[in-house]
Design a protein around this motif. Structure first.
Motif, PDB file in Angstrom:
ATOM      1  N   PRO A  41     -49.278  41.309  62.923  1.00 33.52           N
ATOM      2  CA  PRO A  41     -48.885  41.574  61.522  1.00 33.52           C
ATOM      3  C   PRO A  41     -47.485  42.165  61.391  1.00 33.52           C
ATOM      4  CG  PRO A  41     -51.162  42.213  61.889  1.00 33.52           C
ATOM      5  CD  PRO A  41     -50.608  41.844  63.225  1.00 33.52           C
ATOM      6  N   GLU A  42     -47.122  43.040  62.332  1.00 35.52           N
ATOM      7  CA  GLU A  42     -45.781  43.627  62.266  1.00 35.52           C
ATOM      8  C   GLU A  42     -44.717  42.681  62.816  1.00 35.52           C
ATOM      9  OE1 GLU A  42     -47.751  45.095  66.073  1.00 35.52           O
ATOM     10  OE2 GLU A  42     -48.330  44.617  64.006  1.00 35.52           O
ATOM     11  N   ARG A  43     -45.179  41.506  63.299  1.00 33.85           N
ATOM     12  CA  ARG A  43     -44.298  40.443  63.786  1.00 33.85           C
ATOM     13  C   ARG A  43     -43.425  40.886  64.966  1.00 33.85           C
ATOM     14  NH1 ARG A  43     -41.722  37.642  58.511  1.00 33.85           N
ATOM     15  NH2 ARG A  43     -41.264  39.804  57.967  1.00 33.85           N
ATOM     16  N   GLN A  44     -43.999  41.691  65.842  1.00 32.93           N
ATOM     17  CA  GLN A  44     -43.286  42.086  67.050  1.00 32.93           C
ATOM     18  C   GLN A  44     -43.387  40.962  68.088  1.00 32.93           C
ATOM     19  OE1 GLN A  44     -44.887  45.795  68.452  1.00 32.93           O
ATOM     20  NE2 GLN A  44     -43.874  47.019  66.859  1.00 32.93           N
ATOM     21  N   LEU A  45     -42.254  40.484  68.532  1.00 37.60           N
ATOM     22  CA  LEU A  45     -42.220  39.333  69.422  1.00 37.60           C
ATOM     23  C   LEU A  45     -42.881  39.618  70.772  1.00 37.60           C
ATOM     24  CD1 LEU A  45     -41.234  36.426  69.507  1.00 37.60           C
ATOM     25  CD2 LEU A  45     -39.087  37.233  70.465  1.00 37.60           C
ATOM     26  N   LYS A  46     -42.769  40.871  71.247  1.00 40.49           N
ATOM     27  CA  LYS A  46     -43.294  41.181  72.571  1.00 40.49           C
ATOM     28  C   LYS A  46     -44.828  41.110  72.619  1.00 40.49           C
ATOM     29  CE  LYS A  46     -43.102  46.203  71.831  1.00 40.49           C
ATOM     30  NZ  LYS A  46     -42.521  47.454  72.345  1.00 40.49           N
ATOM     31  N   LYS A  68     -43.384  36.022  79.800  1.00 39.33           N
ATOM     32  CA  LYS A  68     -43.702  37.383  79.362  1.00 39.33           C
ATOM     33  C   LYS A  68     -42.447  38.243  79.308  1.00 39.33           C
ATOM     34  CE  LYS A  68     -48.504  37.495  80.980  1.00 39.33           C
ATOM     35  NZ  LYS A  68     -49.472  38.128  81.907  1.00 39.33           N
ATOM     36  N   GLN A  69     -41.586  38.038  80.294  1.00 34.46           N
ATOM     37  CA  GLN A  69     -40.337  38.817  80.324  1.00 34.46           C
ATOM     38  C   GLN A  69     -39.442  38.465  79.148  1.00 34.46           C
ATOM     39  OE1 GLN A  69     -37.064  37.751  83.091  1.00 34.46           O
ATOM     40  NE2 GLN A  69     -37.474  39.756  84.037  1.00 34.46           N
ATOM     41  N   ARG A  70     -39.357  37.159  78.833  1.00 37.20           N
ATOM     42  CA  ARG A  70     -38.494  36.728  77.731  1.00 37.20           C
ATOM     43  C   ARG A  70     -39.053  37.161  76.389  1.00 37.20           C
ATOM     44  NH1 ARG A  70     -34.926  37.840  79.633  1.00 37.20           N
ATOM     45  NH2 ARG A  70     -33.796  37.124  77.788  1.00 37.20           N
ATOM     46  N   LEU A  71     -40.389  37.216  76.242  1.00 36.72           N
ATOM     47  CA  LEU A  71     -40.978  37.722  75.004  1.00 36.72           C
ATOM     48  C   LEU A  71     -40.628  39.190  74.797  1.00 36.72           C
ATOM     49  CD1 LEU A  71     -44.536  36.078  74.996  1.00 36.72           C
ATOM     50  CD2 LEU A  71     -42.738  35.751  73.297  1.00 36.72           C
ATOM     51  N   GLN A  72     -40.545  39.935  75.898  1.00 35.90           N
ATOM     52  CA  GLN A  72     -40.190  41.350  75.820  1.00 35.90           C
ATOM     53  C   GLN A  72     -38.717  41.551  75.477  1.00 35.90           C
ATOM     54  OE1 GLN A  72     -42.159  44.114  76.246  1.00 35.90           O
ATOM     55  NE2 GLN A  72     -43.989  42.842  76.466  1.00 35.90           N
ATOM     56  N   ILE A  81     -37.438  30.595  71.617  1.00 33.05           N
ATOM     57  CA  ILE A  81     -37.676  29.152  71.658  1.00 33.05           C
ATOM     58  C   ILE A  81     -36.594  28.449  72.477  1.00 33.05           C
ATOM     59  CG2 ILE A  81     -37.755  27.043  70.279  1.00 33.05           C
ATOM     60  CD1 ILE A  81     -40.267  28.642  70.089  1.00 33.05           C
ATOM     61  N   LEU A  82     -35.352  28.870  72.308  1.00 33.33           N
ATOM     62  CA  LEU A  82     -34.256  28.271  73.072  1.00 33.33           C
ATOM     63  C   LEU A  82     -34.440  28.522  74.571  1.00 33.33           C
ATOM     64  CD1 LEU A  82     -31.203  29.131  70.778  1.00 33.33           C
ATOM     65  CD2 LEU A  82     -32.347  26.922  71.049  1.00 33.33           C
ATOM     66  N   GLU A  83     -34.874  29.722  74.930  1.00 31.89           N
ATOM     67  CA  GLU A  83     -35.099  30.028  76.338  1.00 31.89           C
ATOM     68  C   GLU A  83     -36.323  29.281  76.871  1.00 31.89           C
ATOM     69  OE1 GLU A  83     -34.501  33.908  77.899  1.00 31.89           O
ATOM     70  OE2 GLU A  83     -33.584  34.639  76.044  1.00 31.89           O
ATOM     71  N   LEU A  84     -37.328  29.109  75.999  1.00 30.27           N
ATOM     72  CA  LEU A  84     -38.494  28.340  76.393  1.00 30.27           C
ATOM     73  C   LEU A  84     -38.108  26.896  76.709  1.00 30.27           C
ATOM     74  CD1 LEU A  84     -41.561  28.030  76.729  1.00 30.27           C
ATOM     75  CD2 LEU A  84     -41.712  27.605  74.259  1.00 30.27           C
ATOM     76  N   LYS A  85     -37.206  26.329  75.916  1.00 31.81           N
ATOM     77  CA  LYS A  85     -36.720  24.977  76.173  1.00 31.81           C
ATOM     78  C   LYS A  85     -36.030  24.890  77.531  1.00 31.81           C
ATOM     79  CE  LYS A  85     -36.078  22.945  71.596  1.00 31.81           C
ATOM     80  NZ  LYS A  85     -35.130  22.236  70.711  1.00 31.81           N
TER      81      LYS A  85
END
Length: 371
Positions: A41-46, A68-72, A81-85
């Protein structure tokens, strides 16, 4: 943030007003992968969670710690998303089975070209529509197969091709080339080799061939039986098949020497207008034994040590020079046998010893791979 996400990833869109659920496709190297990103709900990416199709899940399995590291550490969803690509590109390039699927126009192009060429010329087409085998006939009607592996951007990039030929397979290809043109070029190569194959087919059908046992269309060498423990190895030039081939006589020296002298003396009699088989018999002043008059068992070609014809790719071409023996051996077998005998001696690369059969003197040269 969400506006830029929609702009940069038009196939990954928010599903709710809170913009905590994004669903759609991520495109990497021409492949689309279904995925969903769930934000708290707070939209925290990590604390985000990913839901993926099984292909994407399988592909990302070994990169879980990186995700997991990139989400943090990612600043926002767009940067993640760019890093996921980037991670997906690395994964796809390292997995041949995950290569890019051709676009729809690729299949339309392939089907159109096969309709022009003729489906009767196709022998095989794989499930991915990227590897096909085409059949072709030379002038006398011999069947040949051309294997083609198409690129995903066909016809922009030249396909990879292979065939059972004694010469390099060289094609001319442009972005406008077609399978029909490729097949036509293949036919021209076959026609240019017709005389070469005619000559070898005559040799194979009329006399005893010791090697290769099952010749392919790319084989240029034939080892022809002359008598017990004596043979000649001929190498026919595919570009000039009627010229005098490269010859090597194999057997005991007392039998080989007279034939070698005849070959050297009579080679000027070689007639390019006559068949290679007829010329060989003329210059050697012999008549090769044929399947009509002799059994193959008459020609002893097995190694006297290992009792087999082949040793890896080597043949039994080391022969005892005793007139009453003439037993053939593989070079490696004879070398190992003589090396184990206390009475044998070695001088440089030559090993001197006794024949395992008749005990007469015999020598063998140590091959470079043994030294």
């Amino acid at each position: 943030m969400e506006g830029s996400l929609v702009k940069d990833n038009p196939f990954l869109l928010p599903l709710n007003n809170e913009k905590t659920v994004f669903d759609g496709f991520i495109t990497v190297l021409g492949r689309d992968f279904r995925m969903r990103i769930l934000l708290p709900p707070e939209r925290q990416l990590k604390r985000a969670r990913l839901r993926c199709c099984w292909q994407l899940k399988h592909l990302l399995g070994e990169y879980e710690h990186i995700l997991k590291q990139r989400l943090q550490q990612s600043v926002n969803l767009v940067s993640f998303i760019l890093e996921l690509k980037t991670v997906l590109e690395v994964g796809l390039k390292s997995r041949p089975e995950c290569r890019s699927i051709p676009p729809p126009k690729y299949y339309y192009q392939l089907i159109s070209e096969m309709e022009i060429l003729g489906w009767d010329k196709m022998l095989f087409l794989d499930m991915e529509f990227q590897t096909l085998k085409l059949k072709a006939e030379d002038t006398p009607g011999r069947q040949h197969i051309l294997t083609i592996k198409l690129r995903t951007n066909h016809p922009t990039e030249a396909p990879w091709c292979s065939a059972d030929l004694p010469v390099p397979l060289v094609f001319t290809w442009t972005p406008q080339s077609t399978l029909e043109q490729l097949h036509s070029q293949f036919l021209l190569i076959l026609y240019s080799l017709t005389e070469f194959w005619d000559i070898l087919d005559e040799i194979d059908s009329k006399i005893w061939i010791l090697e290769p046992e099952k010749p392919s269309r790319s084989d240029t060498m034939r080892r022809i039986a002359i008598g017990n423990n004596i043979s000649i190895k001929v190498e026919v030039d595919p570009r000039h098949p009627k010229m005098l081939p490269e010859c090597c006589l194999l057997g005991a020296e007392h039998v080989v020497t007279p034939l070698r002298n005849k070959l050297n003396t009579n080679m000027h009699l070689w007639n390019p207008d006559s068949s290679v088989l007829h010329n060989l018999q003329d210059v050697l002043e012999i008549e090769f034994p044929s399947p009509d008059t002799h059994e193959k068992s008459n020609f002893n070609v097995e190694c006297g040590i290992c009792y087999s014809y082949h040793f890896d790719t080597a043949i039994s071409d080391q022969v005892c020079n005793n007139r009453h023996c003439g037993q053939p051996f593989h070079q490696a077998c004879l070398y190992e046998w003589l090396k184990a005998l206390p009475s044998s001696r070695q001088s440089f690369s030559i090993v001197f010893g006794e024949c395992p059969y008749c005990s007469k003197p015999i020598t063998v040269k140590m091959a470079s791979q043994m030294s």
